[in-house]
Design an enzyme around this catalytic site. Structure first.
Site, PDB file in Angstrom:
ATOM      1  N   LEU A 195       0.814  -1.215   0.000  1.00 48.95           N
ATOM      2  CA  LEU A 195       0.000   0.000   0.000  1.00 48.95           C
ATOM      3  C   LEU A 195       0.845   1.262   0.000  1.00 48.95           C
ATOM      4  O   LEU A 195       0.405   2.307  -0.474  1.00 48.95           O
ATOM      5  CB  LEU A 195      -0.920   0.010   1.219  1.00 48.95           C
ATOM      6  CG  LEU A 195      -1.958  -1.103   1.304  1.00 48.95           C
ATOM      7  CD1 LEU A 195      -2.818  -0.903   2.544  1.00 48.95           C
ATOM      8  CD2 LEU A 195      -2.824  -1.143   0.054  1.00 48.95           C
ATOM      9  N   GLY A 196       2.049   1.197   0.558  1.00 50.77           N
ATOM     10  CA  GLY A 196       2.883   2.387   0.621  1.00 50.77           C
ATOM     11  C   GLY A 196       4.142   2.162   1.414  1.00 50.77           C
ATOM     12  O   GLY A 196       4.343   1.111   2.022  1.00 50.77           O
ATOM     13  N   HIS A 235      -0.583   6.835   8.068  1.00 48.12           N
ATOM     14  CA  HIS A 235       0.403   5.875   8.573  1.00 48.12           C
ATOM     15  C   HIS A 235       1.801   6.200   8.042  1.00 48.12           C
ATOM     16  O   HIS A 235       2.775   6.280   8.813  1.00 48.12           O
ATOM     17  CB  HIS A 235      -0.026   4.474   8.135  1.00 48.12           C
ATOM     18  CG  HIS A 235       0.902   3.362   8.496  1.00 48.12           C
ATOM     19  ND1 HIS A 235       0.656   2.486   9.538  1.00 48.12           N
ATOM     20  CD2 HIS A 235       2.072   2.946   7.933  1.00 48.12           C
ATOM     21  CE1 HIS A 235       1.634   1.600   9.614  1.00 48.12           C
ATOM     22  NE2 HIS A 235       2.502   1.855   8.637  1.00 48.12           N
ATOM     23  N   GLU A 236       1.910   6.407   6.715  1.00 46.82           N
ATOM     24  CA  GLU A 236       3.238   6.623   6.122  1.00 46.82           C
ATOM     25  C   GLU A 236       3.839   7.965   6.510  1.00 46.82           C
ATOM     26  O   GLU A 236       5.050   8.072   6.727  1.00 46.82           O
ATOM     27  CB  GLU A 236       3.160   6.495   4.599  1.00 46.82           C
ATOM     28  CG  GLU A 236       2.692   5.146   4.085  1.00 46.82           C
ATOM     29  CD  GLU A 236       3.536   3.972   4.549  1.00 46.82           C
ATOM     30  OE1 GLU A 236       4.677   4.180   4.992  1.00 46.82           O
ATOM     31  OE2 GLU A 236       3.031   2.835   4.483  1.00 46.82           O
ATOM     32  N   HIS A 245       6.462   1.254  13.530  1.00 48.17           N
ATOM     33  CA  HIS A 245       5.280   0.415  13.705  1.00 48.17           C
ATOM     34  C   HIS A 245       5.076   0.146  15.186  1.00 48.17           C
ATOM     35  O   HIS A 245       6.033   0.011  15.948  1.00 48.17           O
ATOM     36  CB  HIS A 245       5.434  -0.901  12.943  1.00 48.17           C
ATOM     37  CG  HIS A 245       5.336  -0.735  11.462  1.00 48.17           C
ATOM     38  ND1 HIS A 245       6.214  -1.348  10.580  1.00 48.17           N
ATOM     39  CD2 HIS A 245       4.456  -0.027  10.691  1.00 48.17           C
ATOM     40  CE1 HIS A 245       5.879  -1.026   9.337  1.00 48.17           C
ATOM     41  NE2 HIS A 245       4.821  -0.216   9.382  1.00 48.17           N
ATOM     42  N   THR A 260       2.521   3.619  24.427  1.00 45.44           N
ATOM     43  CA  THR A 260       1.870   2.615  23.592  1.00 45.44           C
ATOM     44  C   THR A 260       2.186   1.239  24.165  1.00 45.44           C
ATOM     45  O   THR A 260       3.302   0.995  24.601  1.00 45.44           O
ATOM     46  CB  THR A 260       2.346   2.691  22.126  1.00 45.44           C
ATOM     47  OG1 THR A 260       3.764   2.557  22.078  1.00 45.44           O
ATOM     48  CG2 THR A 260       1.931   4.010  21.495  1.00 45.44           C
TER      49      THR A 260
END
Length: 326
Positions: A195-196, A235-236, A245, A260
């Protein structure tokens, strides 16, 4: 929590209309096989980074220095002036490479991608408040805005593109425009269901920016479910601003952010609420975080620690400080 950083991100406010140009040169490369329609998120930023590290012996040293600088900012964010006027405005240059008319995505589709970025990075996205588990560490406004600066287009005979950065070179693709002051986003037909991908801070300016598959760009036109809400770019761009990530690209890995939770690995689709990690402490995983691999409809937040980490790139001495200049 993976780091014992003192995170003060919530205590301070920190933190691209449209000139259109065109490239209409014909490409001369041999066509490759058509890319497959993606059903699961695949981002190649980490894999591209590994190849760049092999090719550039000094890259690791530069990234180590950036990491040390980021650590200092995260330990004492109040000691760094990250914003001069409250908002950092980032001009975006879209570089569209197409073989078919459908791949020559419309201006409306590109603008929809800008709209998504502005919503997600301002915390004004309609699904922002869907999480209850992580309300206390949910970032609001990152302090970054995106403005469509230019659109460059080039027709090519190339059927699809790989992650070797060929789309960023003038011989076959489009070279970046002012990469130290403009975010370049290449839109093309990526192969292998990818996707990227993005380049992390510290890499060469000749290849700096983000690459998006045309079917995962914006929320109209060729954007295809389940990646039709523009979140691939969210995201990118996170990677471009030094986010990793959320699972740290390893089993129970470290994403260098303290608020996180430890993730076993990537999550896909739309996981059920309360999905537990089997890592230390068995925390509820933050599957709705933009840096996981969930579908567009199921990712909708950054954490406060991620906000601080992104904004550290704009601080004086940071790798993206040139974008913060008036």
């Amino acid at each position: 929590m993976k780091k014992n950083f003192v995170l003060l991100a919530g205590c301070f406010l920190l933190t691209l209309g449209c000139n259109k140009s065109s490239h209409e040169n014909k490409g001369t490369t041999v066509p490759e096989e058509e890319s497959v329609t993606a059903t699961q998120r695949q981002c190649s930023s980490y894999d591209v980074l590994q190849e760049q590290l092999k090719a550039d012996p000094d890259l690791q040293k530069r990234m180590d220095r950036i990491e040390e600088f980021t650590r200092k900012v995260m330990e004492n964010p109040a000691g760094y002036r990250l914003l001069s006027n409250g908002i950092i405005e980032i001009p975006v240059v879209f570089n569209v490479l197409y073989r078919t008319s459908a791949q020559n995505v419309s201006l409306a589709q590109l603008q929809s991608q800008i709209d998504v970025l502005n919503e997600d990075y301002a915390g004004t996205n309609a699904d922002h408040n869907l999480t209850s588990t992580y309300n206390t560490v949910k970032a609001g406004d990152i302090g970054v805005r995106f403005v469509l600066d230019a659109v460059n287009r080039r027709s090519t005979t190339k059927t699809s593109w790989t992650t070797n950065d060929a789309m960023k070179k003038s011989a076959q693709g489009i070279a970046p425009t002012s990469p130290t002051t403009k975010l370049n986003i290449w839109v093309c037909n990526l192969s292998g269901g990818i996707l990227g991908y993005a380049q992390f801070p510290g890499g060469s300016s000749a290849t700096d920016g983000v690459v998006l598959d045309d079917n995962a760009t914006g929320r109209t036109g060729t954007a295809a479910a389940p990646f039709n809400k523009g979140r691939t770019a969210t995201h990118e761009v996170g990677h471009w601003l030094n986010l990793r990530h959320i699972w740290g690209d390893a089993t129970c890995g470290n994403d260098q952010v303290g608020d996180t939770p430890l993730h076993n690995t990537a999550n896909y689709g739309c996981p059920a609420a309360g999905h537990l990690s089997t890592c230390t402490g068995t925390p509820v995983e933050m599957t709705m975080n933009y840096m996981d691999y969930t579908d567009d409809a199921c990712m909708y937040m950054f954490s406060l620690g991620q906000r601080t980490r992104m904004l550290a790139t704009f601080a004086s001495g940071g790798p993206r400080n040139s974008f913060a200049q008036p």
